[in-house]
Write a protein that holds these residues in place. Structure first.
Motif, PDB file in Angstrom:
ATOM      1  N   LEU A 206       0.828  -1.203   0.000  1.00  0.00           N
ATOM      2  CA  LEU A 206       0.000   0.000   0.000  1.00  0.00           C
ATOM      3  C   LEU A 206       0.865   1.256   0.000  1.00  0.00           C
ATOM      4  O   LEU A 206       0.580   2.223  -0.719  1.00  0.00           O
ATOM      5  N   LYS A 207       1.910   1.222   0.786  1.00  0.00           N
ATOM      6  CA  LYS A 207       2.820   2.365   0.832  1.00  0.00           C
ATOM      7  C   LYS A 207       3.510   2.567  -0.519  1.00  0.00           C
ATOM      8  O   LYS A 207       3.673   3.704  -0.990  1.00  0.00           O
ATOM      9  N   THR A 208       3.861   1.462  -1.157  1.00  0.00           N
ATOM     10  CA  THR A 208       4.543   1.531  -2.455  1.00  0.00           C
ATOM     11  C   THR A 208       3.676   2.183  -3.521  1.00  0.00           C
ATOM     12  O   THR A 208       4.170   2.921  -4.376  1.00  0.00           O
ATOM     13  N   ILE A 209       2.370   1.918  -3.483  1.00  0.00           N
ATOM     14  CA  ILE A 209       1.479   2.467  -4.519  1.00  0.00           C
ATOM     15  C   ILE A 209       0.969   3.864  -4.167  1.00  0.00           C
ATOM     16  O   ILE A 209       0.145   4.425  -4.892  1.00  0.00           O
ATOM     17  N   GLY A 210       1.444   4.418  -3.049  1.00  0.00           N
ATOM     18  CA  GLY A 210       1.143   5.810  -2.751  1.00  0.00           C
ATOM     19  C   GLY A 210       0.182   6.060  -1.613  1.00  0.00           C
ATOM     20  O   GLY A 210      -0.143   7.219  -1.317  1.00  0.00           O
ATOM     21  N   ALA A 211      -0.291   5.015  -0.942  1.00  0.00           N
ATOM     22  CA  ALA A 211      -1.203   5.205   0.178  1.00  0.00           C
ATOM     23  C   ALA A 211      -0.435   5.609   1.432  1.00  0.00           C
ATOM     24  O   ALA A 211       0.678   5.148   1.668  1.00  0.00           O
ATOM     25  N   GLU A 212      -1.049   6.460   2.228  1.00  0.00           N
ATOM     26  CA  GLU A 212      -0.448   6.902   3.482  1.00  0.00           C
ATOM     27  C   GLU A 212      -1.286   6.516   4.699  1.00  0.00           C
ATOM     28  O   GLU A 212      -0.815   6.544   5.834  1.00  0.00           O
ATOM     29  N   LEU A 213      -2.553   6.184   4.438  1.00  0.00           N
ATOM     30  CA  LEU A 213      -3.495   5.754   5.471  1.00  0.00           C
ATOM     31  C   LEU A 213      -4.284   4.574   4.927  1.00  0.00           C
ATOM     32  O   LEU A 213      -4.473   4.455   3.708  1.00  0.00           O
ATOM     33  N   VAL A 214      -4.771   3.724   5.821  1.00  0.00           N
ATOM     34  CA  VAL A 214      -5.554   2.582   5.361  1.00  0.00           C
ATOM     35  C   VAL A 214      -6.744   2.367   6.288  1.00  0.00           C
ATOM     36  O   VAL A 214      -6.653   2.542   7.502  1.00  0.00           O
ATOM     37  N   GLY A 215      -7.874   2.002   5.683  1.00  0.00           N
ATOM     38  CA  GLY A 215      -9.091   1.721   6.436  1.00  0.00           C
ATOM     39  C   GLY A 215     -10.053   0.901   5.604  1.00  0.00           C
ATOM     40  O   GLY A 215      -9.744   0.501   4.474  1.00  0.00           O
ATOM     41  N   MET A 216     -11.235   0.663   6.149  1.00  0.00           N
ATOM     42  CA  MET A 216     -12.197  -0.247   5.522  1.00  0.00           C
ATOM     43  C   MET A 216     -13.533   0.435   5.231  1.00  0.00           C
ATOM     44  O   MET A 216     -14.565  -0.248   5.159  1.00  0.00           O
ATOM     45  N   SER A 217     -13.530   1.741   5.044  1.00  0.00           N
ATOM     46  CA  SER A 217     -14.816   2.435   4.907  1.00  0.00           C
ATOM     47  C   SER A 217     -14.676   3.728   4.122  1.00  0.00           C
ATOM     48  O   SER A 217     -13.626   4.031   3.553  1.00  0.00           O
ATOM     49  N   THR A 218     -15.764   4.487   4.118  1.00  0.00           N
ATOM     50  CA  THR A 218     -15.822   5.895   3.703  1.00  0.00           C
ATOM     51  C   THR A 218     -15.954   6.123   2.196  1.00  0.00           C
ATOM     52  O   THR A 218     -16.743   6.972   1.767  1.00  0.00           O
ATOM     53  N   ILE A 219     -15.207   5.380   1.393  1.00  0.00           N
ATOM     54  CA  ILE A 219     -15.189   5.666  -0.041  1.00  0.00           C
ATOM     55  C   ILE A 219     -16.552   5.438  -0.713  1.00  0.00           C
ATOM     56  O   ILE A 219     -16.942   6.252  -1.571  1.00  0.00           O
ATOM     57  N   PRO A 220     -17.319   4.411  -0.365  1.00  0.00           N
ATOM     58  CA  PRO A 220     -18.635   4.279  -0.999  1.00  0.00           C
ATOM     59  C   PRO A 220     -19.535   5.496  -0.776  1.00  0.00           C
ATOM     60  O   PRO A 220     -20.168   5.995  -1.707  1.00  0.00           O
ATOM     61  N   GLU A 221     -19.536   6.014   0.462  1.00  0.00           N
ATOM     62  CA  GLU A 221     -20.373   7.171   0.749  1.00  0.00           C
ATOM     63  C   GLU A 221     -19.844   8.424   0.058  1.00  0.00           C
ATOM     64  O   GLU A 221     -20.608   9.227  -0.476  1.00  0.00           O
ATOM     65  N   LEU A 222     -18.519   8.584   0.072  1.00  0.00           N
ATOM     66  CA  LEU A 222     -17.912   9.758  -0.540  1.00  0.00           C
ATOM     67  C   LEU A 222     -18.184   9.801  -2.047  1.00  0.00           C
ATOM     68  O   LEU A 222     -18.577  10.838  -2.591  1.00  0.00           O
ATOM     69  N   VAL A 223     -17.968   8.683  -2.712  1.00  0.00           N
ATOM     70  CA  VAL A 223     -18.196   8.616  -4.157  1.00  0.00           C
ATOM     71  C   VAL A 223     -19.666   8.880  -4.481  1.00  0.00           C
ATOM     72  O   VAL A 223     -19.997   9.602  -5.426  1.00  0.00           O
ATOM     73  N   THR A 224     -20.550   8.310  -3.683  1.00  0.00           N
ATOM     74  CA  THR A 224     -21.981   8.517  -3.913  1.00  0.00           C
ATOM     75  C   THR A 224     -22.367   9.975  -3.725  1.00  0.00           C
ATOM     76  O   THR A 224     -23.147  10.531  -4.506  1.00  0.00           O
ATOM     77  N   ALA A 225     -21.820  10.615  -2.690  1.00  0.00           N
ATOM     78  CA  ALA A 225     -22.126  12.027  -2.459  1.00  0.00           C
ATOM     79  C   ALA A 225     -21.709  12.881  -3.653  1.00  0.00           C
ATOM     80  O   ALA A 225     -22.442  13.789  -4.074  1.00  0.00           O
ATOM     81  N   ILE A 226     -20.552  12.589  -4.223  1.00  0.00           N
ATOM     82  CA  ILE A 226     -20.110  13.316  -5.421  1.00  0.00           C
ATOM     83  C   ILE A 226     -21.048  13.012  -6.592  1.00  0.00           C
ATOM     84  O   ILE A 226     -21.407  13.904  -7.367  1.00  0.00           O
ATOM     85  N   ALA A 227     -21.467  11.755  -6.708  1.00  0.00           N
ATOM     86  CA  ALA A 227     -22.329  11.347  -7.820  1.00  0.00           C
ATOM     87  C   ALA A 227     -23.667  12.065  -7.816  1.00  0.00           C
ATOM     88  O   ALA A 227     -24.248  12.306  -8.877  1.00  0.00           O
ATOM     89  N   VAL A 228     -24.158  12.416  -6.624  1.00  0.00           N
ATOM     90  CA  VAL A 228     -25.460  13.092  -6.540  1.00  0.00           C
ATOM     91  C   VAL A 228     -25.303  14.599  -6.379  1.00  0.00           C
ATOM     92  O   VAL A 228     -26.244  15.294  -5.995  1.00  0.00           O
ATOM     93  N   GLY A 229     -24.122  15.108  -6.688  1.00  0.00           N
ATOM     94  CA  GLY A 229     -23.927  16.554  -6.742  1.00  0.00           C
ATOM     95  C   GLY A 229     -23.528  17.202  -5.438  1.00  0.00           C
ATOM     96  O   GLY A 229     -23.648  18.428  -5.295  1.00  0.00           O
ATOM     97  N   GLY A 230     -23.031  16.422  -4.481  1.00  0.00           N
ATOM     98  CA  GLY A 230     -22.627  16.994  -3.207  1.00  0.00           C
ATOM     99  C   GLY A 230     -21.176  17.437  -3.199  1.00  0.00           C
ATOM    100  O   GLY A 230     -20.386  17.093  -4.080  1.00  0.00           O
TER     101      GLY A 230
END
Length: 278
Positions: A206-230
């Motif tokens: 993960l560090k090699t590909i550029g990640a600095e933090l790791v977790g198991m959540s958040t992205i589905p909600e974030l992407v959806t919020a952008i998709a609906v104009g938020g």
């Protein structure tokens, strides 16, 4: 599991109806907390406090540290929502199911979404207790919240997520941190499938590909919020040092509790500044 546009619309409409019947009204701002995190708005009055299990279309969290309650607050500055906890892809939900509450609350005029999570640090630039604005992300989870929705709609397919940290929200969050003495860092967050912690080899990858933090959540909600104009901003509370030590869920929850005062100080100041700057 696939869902048609018509079925999705029905779920959203019924969810909105449930919330309106409970006394929820329109608001522009939403916070969603992560593992073991609690946000206690002050000064503010909780107008509605409802379990996710009572809201049509809301998936119910099963992971410890996620209470699964939606609260509607009135403050001297303005009204806003707080989602206490979230469901996860690893619990067996589809990506679009995890993020369905975002679609429902968007219908209640929520425009600005602040997502919080607990994350492991992959580099020595962070220490436990740091709060990090997610400037970019790498999604390795396979949760893909737009997958499985049968529709031909520009708000559902092929959206641009190259700037997940909205400039206005970033500016106000940094100003809030400065006002209350909370330094905010920035970093790249990787979402993995879970529900297990990473091996040392995976952390190195993960560090090699550029990640600095790791977790198991958040992205589905974030992407959806952008998709609906938020507009979106996501913050990670660093709860463990994934690059150098083993961890446990108890450790993550303990760190979230230990730094809750710091997080609340930041968020309460943000509420004030946010409404002043609208």
């Amino acid at each position: 599991m696939w869902i048609s546009k018509e079925e999705l619309t029905e779920l959203i409409d019924k969810g909105v109806e449930t919330l309106e019947q409970a006394g929820c009204k329109t608001a522009h701002l939403l916070f969603q907390t992560g593992s073991g995190q609690s946000f206690y708005p002050t000064p503010a009055e909780c107008i509605v406090d409802i379990s996710y299990s009572e809201v049509y279309g809301f998936p119910v969290p099963r992971a410890e540290g996620h209470t699964g309650r939606l609260r509607y607050y009135s403050s001297p500055y303005g009204n806003f929502y707080v989602m206490s906890g979230r469901s996860h892809f690893y619990e067996g939900y589809e990506g679009w199911e995890v993020s369905l509450p975002i679609r429902i609350l968007r219908k209640l005029d929520v425009r600005d979404f602040i997502f919080l999570n607990a994350a492991g640090a992959l580099t020595e630039k962070y220490k436990v207790g740091n709060i990090v604005l997610i400037s970019d992300f790498i999604d390795l989870s396979g949760s893909h919240p737009l997958r499985g929705i049968q529709a031909n709609n520009k708000l559902i397919e092929f959206i641009n997520v190259s700037k997940p940290l909205d400039s206005f929200l970033e500016e106000k969050m940094i100003e809030a941190g400065r006002n209350v003495g909370v330094e905010l860092k920035e970093g790249v967050y990787a979402m993995v499938r879970g529900p297990r912690y990473e091996t040392r080899a995976e952390c190195n990858y993960l560090k090699t590909i550029g990640a600095e933090l790791v977790g198991m959540s958040t992205i589905p909600e974030l992407v959806t919020a952008i998709a609906v104009g938020g507009r979106t901003a996501a913050l990670s509370l660093v709860t463990n040092l994934a690059y150098c030590e083993l961890t446990s869920h108890d450790e993550v929850l303990t760190a979230s509790v230990n730094f809750s005062e710091k997080l609340n100080r930041l968020l309460n100041e943000f509420v004030k500044i946010y409404f002043e700057g609208k």
